[in-house]
Scaffold this motif. Sequence first.
Motif, PDB file in Angstrom:
ATOM      1  N   LEU A 168       2.788   0.534   1.410  1.00 29.91           N
ATOM      2  CA  LEU A 168       1.600  -0.051   0.785  1.00 29.91           C
ATOM      3  C   LEU A 168       1.046   0.861  -0.313  1.00 29.91           C
ATOM      4  CD1 LEU A 168      -0.147  -1.476   3.971  1.00 29.91           C
ATOM      5  CD2 LEU A 168       0.874  -2.800   2.109  1.00 29.91           C
ATOM      6  N   GLU A 169       1.059   2.174  -0.058  1.00 31.34           N
ATOM      7  CA  GLU A 169       0.603   3.105  -1.096  1.00 31.34           C
ATOM      8  C   GLU A 169       1.481   2.987  -2.336  1.00 31.34           C
ATOM      9  OE1 GLU A 169       0.393   7.842  -2.184  1.00 31.34           O
ATOM     10  OE2 GLU A 169       0.543   7.282  -0.073  1.00 31.34           O
ATOM     11  N   ALA A 170       2.806   2.961  -2.109  1.00 29.51           N
ATOM     12  CA  ALA A 170       3.723   2.887  -3.245  1.00 29.51           C
ATOM     13  C   ALA A 170       3.577   1.567  -3.998  1.00 29.51           C
ATOM     14  CB  ALA A 170       5.163   3.060  -2.752  1.00 29.51           C
ATOM     15  N   ARG A 171       3.396   0.478  -3.253  1.00 35.33           N
ATOM     16  CA  ARG A 171       3.333  -0.839  -3.888  1.00 35.33           C
ATOM     17  C   ARG A 171       2.063  -1.012  -4.719  1.00 35.33           C
ATOM     18  NH1 ARG A 171       4.689  -6.291  -0.608  1.00 35.33           N
ATOM     19  NH2 ARG A 171       6.746  -5.327  -0.814  1.00 35.33           N
ATOM     20  N   TYR A 172       0.927  -0.559  -4.193  1.00 35.94           N
ATOM     21  CA  TYR A 172      -0.345  -0.849  -4.844  1.00 35.94           C
ATOM     22  C   TYR A 172      -0.919   0.317  -5.644  1.00 35.94           C
ATOM     23  CZ  TYR A 172      -0.292  -5.105  -2.094  1.00 35.94           C
ATOM     24  OH  TYR A 172       0.052  -6.322  -1.564  1.00 35.94           O
ATOM     25  N   LEU A 173      -0.471   1.536  -5.344  1.00 33.04           N
ATOM     26  CA  LEU A 173      -1.009   2.692  -6.060  1.00 33.04           C
ATOM     27  C   LEU A 173       0.057   3.508  -6.782  1.00 33.04           C
ATOM     28  CD1 LEU A 173      -3.542   4.021  -3.381  1.00 33.04           C
ATOM     29  CD2 LEU A 173      -4.051   2.631  -5.403  1.00 33.04           C
ATOM     30  N   GLY A 174       1.327   3.210  -6.514  1.00 31.93           N
ATOM     31  CA  GLY A 174       2.391   4.027  -7.074  1.00 31.93           C
ATOM     32  C   GLY A 174       3.403   3.227  -7.848  1.00 31.93           C
ATOM     33  N   GLY A 175       4.674   3.651  -7.709  1.00 37.90           N
ATOM     34  CA  GLY A 175       5.726   3.068  -8.526  1.00 37.90           C
ATOM     35  C   GLY A 175       6.463   1.914  -7.900  1.00 37.90           C
ATOM     36  N   GLY A 176       6.072   1.490  -6.719  1.00 42.36           N
ATOM     37  CA  GLY A 176       6.693   0.322  -6.105  1.00 42.36           C
ATOM     38  C   GLY A 176       7.509   0.636  -4.877  1.00 42.36           C
ATOM     39  N   ARG A 177       8.308   1.702  -4.909  1.00 47.81           N
ATOM     40  CA  ARG A 177       9.165   2.034  -3.772  1.00 47.81           C
ATOM     41  C   ARG A 177       8.718   3.360  -3.184  1.00 47.81           C
ATOM     42  NH1 ARG A 177      15.632   1.028  -4.292  1.00 47.81           N
ATOM     43  NH2 ARG A 177      15.314  -1.005  -3.347  1.00 47.81           N
ATOM     44  N   PRO A 178       8.499   3.443  -1.867  1.00 46.41           N
ATOM     45  CA  PRO A 178       7.969   4.676  -1.272  1.00 46.41           C
ATOM     46  C   PRO A 178       8.984   5.809  -1.284  1.00 46.41           C
ATOM     47  CG  PRO A 178       8.535   3.105   0.442  1.00 46.41           C
ATOM     48  CD  PRO A 178       8.695   2.385  -0.860  1.00 46.41           C
ATOM     49  N   GLY A 179       8.485   7.014  -1.518  1.00 46.03           N
ATOM     50  CA  GLY A 179       9.318   8.206  -1.482  1.00 46.03           C
ATOM     51  C   GLY A 179       8.854   9.160  -0.402  1.00 46.03           C
ATOM     52  N   ALA A 180       9.403  10.369  -0.420  1.00 48.75           N
ATOM     53  CA  ALA A 180       9.095  11.347   0.615  1.00 48.75           C
ATOM     54  C   ALA A 180       7.641  11.796   0.570  1.00 48.75           C
ATOM     55  CB  ALA A 180      10.024  12.552   0.473  1.00 48.75           C
ATOM     56  N   ALA A 181       7.028  11.829  -0.614  1.00 52.32           N
ATOM     57  CA  ALA A 181       5.625  12.242  -0.717  1.00 52.32           C
ATOM     58  C   ALA A 181       4.717  11.222  -0.043  1.00 52.32           C
ATOM     59  CB  ALA A 181       5.234  12.410  -2.184  1.00 52.32           C
ATOM     60  N   GLU A 182       5.004   9.930  -0.225  1.00 56.17           N
ATOM     61  CA  GLU A 182       4.207   8.900   0.446  1.00 56.17           C
ATOM     62  C   GLU A 182       4.354   8.993   1.961  1.00 56.17           C
ATOM     63  OE1 GLU A 182       4.684   7.345  -3.703  1.00 56.17           O
ATOM     64  OE2 GLU A 182       6.050   8.229  -2.234  1.00 56.17           O
ATOM     65  N   ILE A 183       5.569   9.327   2.424  1.00 59.04           N
ATOM     66  CA  ILE A 183       5.779   9.497   3.867  1.00 59.04           C
ATOM     67  C   ILE A 183       4.914  10.637   4.393  1.00 59.04           C
ATOM     68  CG2 ILE A 183       7.453  10.174   5.630  1.00 59.04           C
ATOM     69  CD1 ILE A 183       7.860   7.348   4.641  1.00 59.04           C
ATOM     70  N   ALA A 184       4.896  11.757   3.707  1.00 59.29           N
ATOM     71  CA  ALA A 184       4.092  12.909   4.134  1.00 59.29           C
ATOM     72  C   ALA A 184       2.616  12.554   4.186  1.00 59.29           C
ATOM     73  CB  ALA A 184       4.329  14.094   3.206  1.00 59.29           C
ATOM     74  N   ARG A 185       2.125  11.831   3.180  1.00 54.65           N
ATOM     75  CA  ARG A 185       0.712  11.470   3.153  1.00 54.65           C
ATOM     76  C   ARG A 185       0.372  10.478   4.264  1.00 54.65           C
ATOM     77  NH1 ARG A 185       1.501  12.185  -2.534  1.00 54.65           N
ATOM     78  NH2 ARG A 185       2.079  10.021  -2.893  1.00 54.65           N
ATOM     79  N   ALA A 186       1.272   9.538   4.527  1.00 53.84           N
ATOM     80  CA  ALA A 186       1.025   8.564   5.593  1.00 53.84           C
ATOM     81  C   ALA A 186       1.057   9.218   6.967  1.00 53.84           C
ATOM     82  CB  ALA A 186       2.061   7.434   5.526  1.00 53.84           C
ATOM     83  N   MET A 187       1.880  10.259   7.118  1.00 54.48           N
ATOM     84  CA  MET A 187       1.989  10.935   8.415  1.00 54.48           C
ATOM     85  C   MET A 187       0.788  11.813   8.721  1.00 54.48           C
ATOM     86  SD  MET A 187       5.884  12.151   9.137  1.00 54.48           S
ATOM     87  CE  MET A 187       5.355  12.767  10.724  1.00 54.48           C
ATOM     88  N   ALA A 188       0.021  12.176   7.707  1.00 49.56           N
ATOM     89  CA  ALA A 188      -1.109  13.088   7.922  1.00 49.56           C
ATOM     90  C   ALA A 188      -2.089  12.518   8.949  1.00 49.56           C
ATOM     91  CB  ALA A 188      -1.819  13.383   6.607  1.00 49.56           C
ATOM     92  N   GLY A 189      -2.362  11.219   8.863  1.00 56.58           N
ATOM     93  CA  GLY A 189      -3.289  10.599   9.812  1.00 56.58           C
ATOM     94  C   GLY A 189      -2.720  10.485  11.208  1.00 56.58           C
ATOM     95  N   VAL A 190      -1.399  10.313  11.332  1.00 54.35           N
ATOM     96  CA  VAL A 190      -0.754  10.230  12.642  1.00 54.35           C
ATOM     97  C   VAL A 190      -0.760  11.594  13.319  1.00 54.35           C
ATOM     98  CG1 VAL A 190       1.426   9.748  13.826  1.00 54.35           C
ATOM     99  CG2 VAL A 190       0.725   8.344  11.883  1.00 54.35           C
ATOM    100  N   ALA A 191      -0.501  12.618  12.544  1.00 46.87           N
ATOM    101  CA  ALA A 191      -0.244  13.938  13.108  1.00 46.87           C
ATOM    102  C   ALA A 191      -1.478  14.625  13.663  1.00 46.87           C
ATOM    103  CB  ALA A 191       0.398  14.820  12.036  1.00 46.87           C
TER     104      ALA A 191
END
Length: 372
Positions: free
Chosen positions: A308-331
Amino acid sequence: MTAEEEAVPAVLRPPVEERYADELAALRRADAESDAARPPGWALSARAVRAFVIGDERWGVRRKFYGDDPLVDRAIVALLGRQGLMLVGEPGTAKSMLSELLAAAISGTSALTVQGTAGTTEDHVRYSWNYALLIADGPSHRALVPSPIFRAMQTGRIARFEEVTRCAPEVQDSLVSILSEKVLMVPELGEESTVSARPGFNVIGTANLRDRGVNEMSAALKRRFAFETVRPIADPVFERELVRLEVAAALGSAPGGGDLFETDVLELLVTVFQELRSGVTAEGSPLRRPETVMSTAEAVNTAIAASLEARYLGGGRPGAAEIARAMAGVAHKDDDEDAQRLKAYVDTVVRERARGSRTWRTFFVAAEELWG
């Protein structure tokens, strides 16, 4: 209405029996063509129920539960017998998904569900009353408000009882006579006080082994259930496939078509979750496991958030940086020490892998900033 508006689903999550209606219809046809024997009260044969859960290419039925196929067989056999089925395990191991799939295949509906909470009462398990009608007419079938389990008994279907151990012990034990005698008494109705279960009735319960606010089940209730432990997915190939399918089901394909995730990014996501979940790296080095639950369900949520971050705020396809940011709330959900455990993981395991991989290097830079 625009084409974009038409593409928006009517509901966020249709029940299993609606999402996979075509597959269930195909399996009913397969049963009819093969003259397969159906257990009394079941909508499908036991073999077709199994195929619905773990997939069968012959009938265009895809796999929905990834992991332990013999567990699925044992669960079906348990539901053929007199005992109920209790699925236990850590949070996020797809216990509820499996119970929903089994109920939909066996009974044609997964909606007869009691959601266990600290506020669940015996009325939610047995029955209650429409008090306006009760005052006007006295105790009657018209004034009776049946519970999902009551309706399952009347119609010969599977009832689901989610999070049994979140209920008070006296509420849990209201299941004992229902499961042992297959009878529910309504004393207020006098001569018509007995409701006997029809063929096909049974109960699937779920319970977490590792969670706060749980109540131990009594020995009497445990005897009424066949217990099966649903374990985390150990095979990374299975887990990657499940994450990919769940993200595609939730969000569709990447802009321009194709999978949302590049293979190396999906591999990174699943590797991080598997290593933190097990406390061992792929190379065999021990790790300090975080207290938060690093389940497959959380991996799916992380993948969806990154997409969702990549689609609406980024370049369309999620990368490793988006994964790290999404994991911050889980961790950082449960334990302050988890921050130190994750920082150690980033400083050692991720740092070393970043030397030889651009994907891991991108993840390392983002994770070091967020998880440190």
